[in-house]
Write a protein that holds these residues in place. Structure first.
Motif, PDB file in Angstrom:
ATOM      1  N   GLY A  27      44.875  39.673  37.990  1.00 37.63           N
ATOM      2  CA  GLY A  27      44.827  38.491  36.898  1.00 37.63           C
ATOM      3  C   GLY A  27      45.879  37.559  36.771  1.00 37.63           C
ATOM      4  N   TRP A  28      47.167  37.864  36.809  1.00 37.78           N
ATOM      5  CA  TRP A  28      48.375  37.393  36.896  1.00 37.78           C
ATOM      6  C   TRP A  28      48.410  36.009  38.021  1.00 37.78           C
ATOM      7  N   GLN A  46      46.767  33.021  28.568  1.00 39.60           N
ATOM      8  CA  GLN A  46      46.369  34.435  29.133  1.00 39.60           C
ATOM      9  C   GLN A  46      45.432  35.140  28.264  1.00 39.60           C
ATOM     10  N   TYR A  50      41.689  37.067  30.516  1.00 38.49           N
ATOM     11  CA  TYR A  50      41.255  38.618  30.651  1.00 38.49           C
ATOM     12  C   TYR A  50      39.787  38.613  29.989  1.00 38.49           C
ATOM     13  N   THR A  72      54.728  44.100  44.308  1.00 38.92           N
ATOM     14  CA  THR A  72      55.773  44.856  43.738  1.00 38.92           C
ATOM     15  C   THR A  72      55.448  46.475  44.255  1.00 38.92           C
ATOM     16  N   ARG A  74      52.792  48.109  43.434  1.00 35.53           N
ATOM     17  CA  ARG A  74      52.015  48.904  42.299  1.00 35.53           C
ATOM     18  C   ARG A  74      50.730  48.655  42.289  1.00 35.53           C
ATOM     19  N   ASP A  75      49.927  49.648  41.803  1.00 33.98           N
ATOM     20  CA  ASP A  75      48.402  49.195  41.698  1.00 33.98           C
ATOM     21  C   ASP A  75      48.018  48.283  40.706  1.00 33.98           C
ATOM     22  N   ALA A  76      47.218  47.303  41.094  1.00 37.05           N
ATOM     23  CA  ALA A  76      46.855  46.284  40.411  1.00 37.05           C
ATOM     24  C   ALA A  76      45.301  45.828  40.565  1.00 37.05           C
TER      25      ALA A  76
ATOM     26  N   LEU B  31      46.572  45.351  31.695  1.00 37.64           N
ATOM     27  CA  LEU B  31      47.536  44.268  31.102  1.00 37.64           C
ATOM     28  C   LEU B  31      49.019  44.644  31.197  1.00 37.64           C
ATOM     29  N   PHE B  33      50.282  45.677  33.906  1.00 32.59           N
ATOM     30  CA  PHE B  33      50.734  44.987  35.236  1.00 32.59           C
ATOM     31  C   PHE B  33      51.079  43.541  34.807  1.00 32.59           C
ATOM     32  N   HIS B  34      50.266  42.907  34.214  1.00 30.30           N
ATOM     33  CA  HIS B  34      50.320  41.595  34.060  1.00 30.30           C
ATOM     34  C   HIS B  34      51.690  41.230  33.436  1.00 30.30           C
ATOM     35  N   GLU B  36      54.301  43.107  33.414  1.00 28.58           N
ATOM     36  CA  GLU B  36      55.489  43.233  34.453  1.00 28.58           C
ATOM     37  C   GLU B  36      55.685  42.351  35.210  1.00 28.58           C
ATOM     38  N   ARG B  37      54.534  41.776  35.676  1.00 31.02           N
ATOM     39  CA  ARG B  37      54.793  40.678  36.499  1.00 31.02           C
ATOM     40  C   ARG B  37      55.385  39.396  35.952  1.00 31.02           C
ATOM     41  N   GLU B  38      54.885  39.276  34.979  1.00 33.08           N
ATOM     42  CA  GLU B  38      55.412  38.062  34.163  1.00 33.08           C
ATOM     43  C   GLU B  38      56.864  38.257  33.796  1.00 33.08           C
ATOM     44  N   GLN B  41      58.967  37.508  37.025  1.00 37.51           N
ATOM     45  CA  GLN B  41      59.168  36.364  37.243  1.00 37.51           C
ATOM     46  C   GLN B  41      59.958  35.667  36.256  1.00 37.51           C
TER      47      GLN B  41
END
Lengths: 112, 902
Positions: A27-28, A46, A50, A72, A74-76, B31, B33-34, B36-38, B41
């Protein structure tokens, strides 16, 4: 912050499908990709992304899959286009072509 | 390609339905994960960890909201969200078990009562006969309850009229007839003799109804011919099962009926209990057998003034009932002319010629129950409907209270992004759950209730055989009731929940200084509705109970206590002077018997017998009864003037009569009636005669306690025109009636072995005749009490809740010097306003609705001010009691406590 309604719902679906046609993404990444490619014109809320992803998955256009993320480790949840999704993308693209052509025609006529 | 996609869709739907937990966790992880990613960054852009996290959160927006939206997306199917709502409602209701229990119990009672009454209505009025194409069946009868001769006030046909009609009518492919009401018939021999119920039918009865035998064959036209050389019998299915164990060898064997041995030729199908709803028959006989089994009596077939046949027909294809009815009307003058009466007065014969036949839909059969209970059942359905309305108002109030208690919860949920429609739906779902639970329980309850009512209505002589099985009409009725209940329950709270403004609600919840008026307006309205509706019900209960009490305590002109009614079967010695006289002497000589007298009519609970009496000044019909000497002593009816009959008033002596006060006043106003004479109009077997009045007795009730007193004439049984008649007897004794009955049986068995006998206490007969009034009184009292109780609970609830909301205000008042009694007064004033308004509206309602109940009330007006007043007083007393409790609690408030405790 722009509201989800700022972007036509159909347009958001089209953008997501088109982005994912390049390959599976989480998603990201979808959000980042759209923003980057559109040169920051589309700052996808955002909050809208989703629900849209879930809806498209629910309609059978996308398939969600959990796997390790490259960046990362990690699981995504990675989304990819299903076959039906690909066909849907074709249809939406054709639709968009027709729409933008028509809009273009009208605008040019107005210029003359 | 589409198959693949649909598989995907189904898989996902099923997953979100069944694996809710996993789906939720995934959404969470996605969410997270999102974020964390953000954050990563943002950090790489040079933010500190904390600012990066905050920025990521800000960018994403409300996590809960997104999750809810995602859920909404996944939950595209209505089923799932409904299941969710149901689960939530179930949880909410489980959390308040007392409320839930009370609500479901109230609704089960309310819905159950409604369904039970409807079930009875359904059984007596709406169920079709279990025969093919029942809609084609038409009931053929004399329009406007013509009837004639000795069976006055009946719409049945005489046999000659039936035959004449059968010959000339064209609307029906077949018409058939049966003897109205079923015959109480003796079967078996000697000591084994007992009673069974027979229906006597014409030969094409079964074939026209379209019935197939369960065994053997049913009657054909050749089984029913004049004279009946060898009558046969068809058993009902239940009788075949109970008497012959369903054995096929029963076919061809013989059954002894009225001392005649008849061949059993077949069995009717299992579901068929006869064309008369509520009655059952044990076996069927051909109509012609009546002559053979009753000592060669051909009168029923020849007499044009005996109206004893129920008649039905099956419409020819293409005919409607209306057209058939018109056709019958059109041919009526010819039919009546052809069967014109003779031997009657001119007036009577002319009246007969005016009679018209009509056809009405007969799919639901005929039913005496329908005539006597139709109105009461509809009325009861109305009463139960009102009770349910009160119950709904009550529960709606409780739910409103709960909605307010949950106001903050709603406010928080609204603020967190819950949709208003979701909140409404959840409240409605709660109502639906309650209503559904109430309906299911109610349905179970209804069955027991309706069966109890049926048992209640049964008398010794009449077994009620109603089909109370569930059918679609009942289920539909219950479903509709449940839906209406649900709407009534939850609409107000649902709208309330949706109106809430999060901010206002949070504030109001925090500082409830004074309760706002608008919000309590609705609750008050509900209480007013409850009080007014329950006044209608209580007033109804008072009226029905008063009516019943008057019937029970009235002086009917005789004393039924200690009186036994006896029926003796004398066979062909029915009119044998010597035997009849001897019978009475035997009964009188029996130990325990204090007095006994024979009569042609038991006065209450049996038929009516009228002749037209005439003097120079007056012509009118009067009720005639032929009795032996000693009747008035036996019944303890005072002889006001003149003398009783004696043995000297024989057949050859001048005709004498004892009249009641009313007859004396009508025919001989202002003069001494003793010694005066009147004439009777001629009827076949009852030639014109002159009668001398020798005595006057007190008025007594006749036919039914419910009917007003009427002009009556008694004549000596020995002068009964068709011959001395004495097979019916009143027997008085102070011993227990069971013992008296046994003694009489022994005595008569010793004197004339094989005499059939039946006995019943006269009090019992009278009680049975008041069945409907007793039922109405009992049920209306029950419903009235229930309604009042519910209304008072409702009032109490509102006052208690209101007092709690106002405790700050009350605290301040007390701090400023208000006394306890002033506080009590404050609360009571509020209650009084509600009660008074409710009572006023209810009184109007009771007056308006009284009209519908008027025909069911005896001896009392529907607007009887005493009963209405008593109802109002009783209800307000109870309501005052209910409001005293919260008032006292308010006055006990500790002002400091109330003010501090916000």
């Amino acid at each position: 912050m722009s509201k989800p309604t700022d972007l036509l719902q159909g347009t958001l679906d089209l953008l997501i499908l088109r982005t994912l046609s390049a390959g599976p993404m989480h998603g990201w990444a979808v959000a980042a990709c759209i923003q980057q490619v559109s040169q920051d014109v589309f700052q996808i809320t955002q909050g809208a992304l989703y629900p849209a992803l879930h809806r498209l998955e629910q309609q059978g256009w996308l398939r969600g899959e959990w796997r390790k993320s490259d960046e990362t480790g990690r699981d995504a949840k990675y989304y990819s286009l299903t076959r039906a999704g690909r066909a849907q993308l074709e249809r939406e693209l054709a639709q968009w072509e027709r729409l933008s052509n028509a809009v273009g025609l009208v605008i040019r006529m107005a210029e003359e | 390609m589409n198959v693949e996609r649909w598989l995907d869709i189904v898989r996902l739907r099923v997953r979100s339905l069944l694996r809710r937990g996993a789906v939720e966790r995934e959404m969470d992880r996605e969410l997270r994960f999102h974020l964390e990613r953000e954050t990563t960054q943002n950090v790489s852009r040079g933010m500190t960890r904390a600012t990066a996290e905050a920025a990521a959160m800000r960018r994403l927006g409300g996590v809960a909201q997104i999750q809810e939206e995602c859920r909404e997306m996944r939950r595209a199917s209505l089923i799932e969200s409904s299941i969710h709502d149901l689960r939530f409602a179930g949880r909410m209701l489980r959390k308040a078990p007392a409320f839930t229990l009370a609500a479901v119990a109230t609704l089960a009672l309310g819905i159950g009562a409604n369904t039970a009454i409807f079930q009875l209505l359904d059984a007596v009025r709406m169920r079709s006969l279990p025969v093919p194409d029942a809609r084609e069946l038409g009931l053929i009868r004399i329009a406007g309850k013509g009837g004639f001769g000795i069976s006055n006030y009946s719409d049945n046909l005489s046999f000659p009229l039936f035959e004449e009609m059968r010959e000339h009518q064209q609307a029906f492919s077949h018409v058939f007839a049966w003897r109205s009401g079923y015959a109480n018939t003796r079967i078996g021999k000697g000591g084994d003799a007992r009673r069974a119920t027979a229906v006597e039918v014409t030969g094409d009865f079964f074939s026209t109804l379209g019935m197939q035998p369960a065994a053997g064959r049913l009657f054909r036209t050749e089984d029913d011919v004049r004279g009946c050389p060898a009558p046969t019998v068809v058993l009902s299915y239940p009788f075949w099962q109970s008497e012959f164990g369903g054995d096929y060898s029963a076919i061809g064997s013989r059954l002894t009926v009225m001392d005649h041995s008849l061949e059993i030729i077949g069995v009717t199908p299992a579901g068929f209990s006869g064309p008369e709803v509520g009655l059952h028959f044990d076996f069927a006989l051909p109509l012609c057998s009546i002559t053979a089994l009753h000592f060669g009596d051909t009168a029923p077939f020849n007499r044009r003034d005996y109206s004893w046949l129920n008649v039905m027909g099956r419409l020819k294809p293409g005919w409607t009932m209306a057209r058939a009815s018109e056709h019958l009307q059109a041919i009526s003058p010819g039919l009546m002319q052809a069967t014109a009466l003779s031997g009657y007065s001119r007036d009577s014969m002319d009246r007969y010629l005016q009679f018209r036949l009509e056809a009405v839909p007969g799919a639901t059969g005929v039913s005496r129950l329908r005539e006597s209970y139709d109105r009461s059942l509809w009325l009861l359905l109305g009463l139960t409907g009102l009770v349910l309305l009160i119950a709904c108002a009550n529960l709606s109030n409780l739910m409103l209270g709960r909605a307010w208690a949950r106001e903050r919860e709603f406010a928080v949920r609204l603020a967190l992004g819950a949709g208003r429609t979701r909140l409404i739906r959840q409240t409605l779902t709660e109502g639906l759950l309650l209503a559904a639970a109430g309906a299911v329980l109610g349905l179970a309850l209804a069955d027991g209730l309706s069966r109890t009512i049926v048992r209640f209505l049964e008398t010794e002589g009449s077994h009620l055989d109603l089909n109370l099985a569930l059918d679609w009409r009942m289920l539909a009725f219950t479903a509709v009731v449940a839906c209406v209940t649900c709407m009534l329950l939850s609409l107000a709270p649902a709208l309330r929940a949706a109106q809430g403004h999060p901010a206002a609600a949070m504030k109001a919840g925090a500082r409830g200084l004074t309760a706002d008026r608008k919000r309590f307006g609705f609750q008050r309205l509900l209480v007013v509705v409850q009080v007014s509706v329950s006044l209608v019900l209580v007033a109804g209960a008072f009226l029905f109970v008063a009516s019943f009490r008057r019937l029970v305590t009235m002086d009917p002109g005789f004393r039924a206590q200690g009186v036994l009614q006896g029926n003796f079967e004398l066979g062909n010695q029915y009119h044998d002077d010597a035997v009849v006289r001897q019978l009475l002497d035997e009964v009188r000589a029996t130990p325990l018997v204090e007095s006994a007298a024979s009569t042609t009519n038991f006065l209450i609970g049996s038929g009516m017998w009228s002749l037209v009496a005439r003097t120079d000044a007056m012509v009118r019909d009067a009720r005639f009864t032929w009795v032996s000497p000693g009747l008035f002593a036996t019944l303890k009816t005072p002889i006001l003037a003149g003398r009783d009959f004696t043995a000297n008033d024989s057949r050859t002596a001048p005709k004498v009569a004892i009249v009641n006060e009313m007859f004396a006043q009508m025919f001989f106003p202002g003069v001494d009636p003793i010694g005066k004479t009147f004439r009777t109009f001629p009827e076949p077997d009852y030639p014109e005669a002159v009668h001398e009045v020798i005595g006057v007795v007190k008025n007594t009730r006749y036919f039914a306690l419910q009917s007003p007193e009427t002009a009556m004439v008694y004549e000596p049984a020995s002068q009964f025109p068709p011959g001395y008649d004495g097979d019916k007897m009143f027997i008085r004794s102070s011993a227990p009636l069971m013992a008296v009955e046994a003694a009489v049986r022994r005595r008569i068995e010793g004197w004339r072995p094989g005499t059939g006998m039946r006995f019943q206490g006269f009090e019992r007969t009278i009680a049975d005749s008041l069945m409907r009034e007793r039922l109405l009184a009992a049920l209306s009292l029950f419903f009235g009490a229930l309604a009042a109780l519910l209304a008072i609970i409702g009032l109490y609830g509102v006052l208690a809740y209101n007092t709690m909301r106002r405790r700050n205000e009350i605290g301040i008042r007390m701090a400023l010097g208000a006394t306890r009694s002033q506080i009590v007064g404050l609360v009571l004033k509020e209650a009084a306003a509600l009660i008074v308004v409710g009572l006023a509206i209810g009184l109007g309602g009771a007056l308006a609705l009284g009209q519908t109940a008027a025909s069911l009330l005896v001896e009392i007006s529907a607007h009887d001010p005493k009963q209405l007043g008593a109802a109002a007083v009783a209800l307000s007393a109870a309501a005052a009691l209910g409001s005293l409790l919260p008032a006292r609690r308010a006055s006990r408030l500790d002002p400091m406590h109330a003010l501090r405790d916000e």
